[in-house]
Write a protein that holds these residues in place. Sequence first.
Motif, PDB file in Angstrom:
ATOM      1  N   ALA A  75     -57.756 -31.642 -87.660  1.00 44.71           N
ATOM      2  CA  ALA A  75     -56.602 -32.162 -86.920  1.00 44.71           C
ATOM      3  C   ALA A  75     -56.857 -33.582 -86.420  1.00 44.71           C
ATOM      4  O   ALA A  75     -55.987 -34.461 -86.519  1.00 44.71           O
ATOM      5  CB  ALA A  75     -56.277 -31.241 -85.744  1.00 44.71           C
ATOM      6  N   THR A  76     -58.051 -33.820 -85.884  1.00 45.86           N
ATOM      7  CA  THR A  76     -58.387 -35.145 -85.361  1.00 45.86           C
ATOM      8  C   THR A  76     -58.414 -36.191 -86.467  1.00 45.86           C
ATOM      9  O   THR A  76     -57.833 -37.272 -86.339  1.00 45.86           O
ATOM     10  CB  THR A  76     -59.760 -35.110 -84.658  1.00 45.86           C
ATOM     11  N   ASP A  77     -59.082 -35.852 -87.576  1.00 48.08           N
ATOM     12  CA  ASP A  77     -59.179 -36.798 -88.676  1.00 48.08           C
ATOM     13  C   ASP A  77     -57.835 -36.964 -89.381  1.00 48.08           C
ATOM     14  O   ASP A  77     -57.510 -38.055 -89.852  1.00 48.08           O
ATOM     15  CB  ASP A  77     -60.240 -36.334 -89.674  1.00 48.08           C
ATOM     16  N   GLY A  78     -57.062 -35.893 -89.451  1.00 47.89           N
ATOM     17  CA  GLY A  78     -55.732 -35.995 -90.044  1.00 47.89           C
ATOM     18  C   GLY A  78     -54.838 -36.934 -89.255  1.00 47.89           C
ATOM     19  O   GLY A  78     -54.118 -37.755 -89.831  1.00 47.89           O
ATOM     20  N   MET A  79     -54.900 -36.828 -87.940  1.00 47.47           N
ATOM     21  CA  MET A  79     -54.101 -37.717 -87.104  1.00 47.47           C
ATOM     22  C   MET A  79     -54.605 -39.157 -87.208  1.00 47.47           C
ATOM     23  O   MET A  79     -53.814 -40.103 -87.190  1.00 47.47           O
ATOM     24  CB  MET A  79     -54.146 -37.245 -85.647  1.00 47.47           C
ATOM     25  N   THR A 116     -60.536 -48.059 -98.291  1.00 48.11           N
ATOM     26  CA  THR A 116     -60.537 -47.406 -96.983  1.00 48.11           C
ATOM     27  C   THR A 116     -59.793 -46.079 -97.022  1.00 48.11           C
ATOM     28  O   THR A 116     -60.248 -45.080 -96.479  1.00 48.11           O
ATOM     29  CB  THR A 116     -59.905 -48.324 -95.925  1.00 48.11           C
ATOM     30  N   ARG A 117     -58.635 -46.083 -97.682  1.00 44.28           N
ATOM     31  CA  ARG A 117     -57.839 -44.863 -97.749  1.00 44.28           C
ATOM     32  C   ARG A 117     -58.550 -43.778 -98.553  1.00 44.28           C
ATOM     33  O   ARG A 117     -58.495 -42.588 -98.193  1.00 44.28           O
ATOM     34  CB  ARG A 117     -56.471 -45.161 -98.373  1.00 44.28           C
ATOM     35  N   ARG A 118     -59.223 -44.144 -99.630  1.00 46.28           N
ATOM     36  CA  ARG A 118     -59.947 -43.140-100.423  1.00 46.28           C
ATOM     37  C   ARG A 118     -61.040 -42.489 -99.592  1.00 46.28           C
ATOM     38  O   ARG A 118     -61.220 -41.269 -99.638  1.00 46.28           O
ATOM     39  CB  ARG A 118     -60.547 -43.797-101.679  1.00 46.28           C
ATOM     40  N   ARG A 119     -61.754 -43.309 -98.829  1.00 44.66           N
ATOM     41  CA  ARG A 119     -62.821 -42.759 -98.007  1.00 44.66           C
ATOM     42  C   ARG A 119     -62.268 -41.879 -96.890  1.00 44.66           C
ATOM     43  O   ARG A 119     -62.824 -40.819 -96.590  1.00 44.66           O
ATOM     44  CB  ARG A 119     -63.670 -43.881 -97.417  1.00 44.66           C
ATOM     45  N   SER A 120     -61.182 -42.296 -96.279  1.00 55.72           N
ATOM     46  CA  SER A 120     -60.582 -41.508 -95.203  1.00 55.72           C
ATOM     47  C   SER A 120     -60.100 -40.154 -95.721  1.00 55.72           C
ATOM     48  O   SER A 120     -60.292 -39.124 -95.067  1.00 55.72           O
ATOM     49  CB  SER A 120     -59.412 -42.287 -94.575  1.00 55.72           C
ATOM     50  N   LEU A 121     -59.486 -40.153 -96.898  1.00 57.09           N
ATOM     51  CA  LEU A 121     -59.006 -38.899 -97.475  1.00 57.09           C
ATOM     52  C   LEU A 121     -60.176 -38.017 -97.910  1.00 57.09           C
ATOM     53  O   LEU A 121     -60.097 -36.784 -97.813  1.00 57.09           O
ATOM     54  CB  LEU A 121     -58.096 -39.190 -98.670  1.00 57.09           C
ATOM     55  N   ALA A 122     -61.251 -38.635 -98.373  1.00 57.51           N
ATOM     56  CA  ALA A 122     -62.432 -37.862 -98.764  1.00 57.51           C
ATOM     57  C   ALA A 122     -63.034 -37.155 -97.554  1.00 57.51           C
ATOM     58  O   ALA A 122     -63.412 -35.977 -97.623  1.00 57.51           O
ATOM     59  CB  ALA A 122     -63.468 -38.777 -99.419  1.00 57.51           C
ATOM     60  N   ALA A 123     -63.117 -37.880 -96.427  1.00 59.50           N
ATOM     61  CA  ALA A 123     -63.649 -37.277 -95.201  1.00 59.50           C
ATOM     62  C   ALA A 123     -62.771 -36.121 -94.742  1.00 59.50           C
ATOM     63  O   ALA A 123     -63.271 -35.067 -94.336  1.00 59.50           O
ATOM     64  CB  ALA A 123     -63.753 -38.336 -94.110  1.00 59.50           C
ATOM     65  N   LEU A 124     -61.457 -36.308 -94.821  1.00 58.77           N
ATOM     66  CA  LEU A 124     -60.534 -35.241 -94.425  1.00 58.77           C
ATOM     67  C   LEU A 124     -60.701 -34.025 -95.324  1.00 58.77           C
ATOM     68  O   LEU A 124     -60.686 -32.885 -94.840  1.00 58.77           O
ATOM     69  CB  LEU A 124     -59.095 -35.762 -94.495  1.00 58.77           C
ATOM     70  N   ALA A 125     -60.887 -34.257 -96.622  1.00 57.29           N
ATOM     71  CA  ALA A 125     -61.096 -33.146 -97.557  1.00 57.29           C
ATOM     72  C   ALA A 125     -62.381 -32.392 -97.231  1.00 57.29           C
ATOM     73  O   ALA A 125     -62.443 -31.161 -97.338  1.00 57.29           O
ATOM     74  CB  ALA A 125     -61.139 -33.674 -98.989  1.00 57.29           C
TER      75      ALA A 125
END
Length: 209
Positions: free
Chosen positions: A128-132, A155-164
Amino acid sequence: MSGGEGQAVARPGLSTAERLSGYTDAVFAVIITIMVLELRPPESSEFKAILGLWPTIISYIVSYIFIAIIWINHHYLMTYVDVPSPRVIWLNFAHLFFVSLVPFATAWMADTKLARAPVITYALLFVATDGMYNLFEIEIFRHSAKISKTKYKTTRRRSLAALAFFVTAAVLATIESWLGFGLICLALALHLRPDASARWRRRKTEPTD
């Protein structure tokens, strides 16, 4: 009224972006303080008694690193903001809401020695925190001319990878809590470097001799 006693002196005020960053910094400071206050020393005077606190120590360290990473990334992300929109402000508040729950989830996980349900809850809180944060990041980048397309995609690829990773950790925690917790630690490594480094941008714009 010109000069003399009682004349108002004009002072530059803080921008909305600075106020938003300042408020966020204060919230992070309070959250860390709450986590520290949750720490309880062992009743025994022996050093080996510390070993019995391993769930608390591990939980605290991971949560502290998580909050530190969030603050660092938030700090650099805000360098892309000149005037925050109402949507950015509300997304920031929503992000802080989930961050404020970290001490509760940390204490529950520590008290139960990393039992399944608390670790699942802990992982879902990270989701939830990372998604927000992802929504916050997207909103800022959408209205910023300071970021290149290449940097945006990276940046977006890394952020989505962390969320996954966090989502996968929550799923694995339903099978084995240690698997989920271990994957959370691995996912944190993806955000160790800030998403939007002002220093990198300054190096590009500084004149060379």
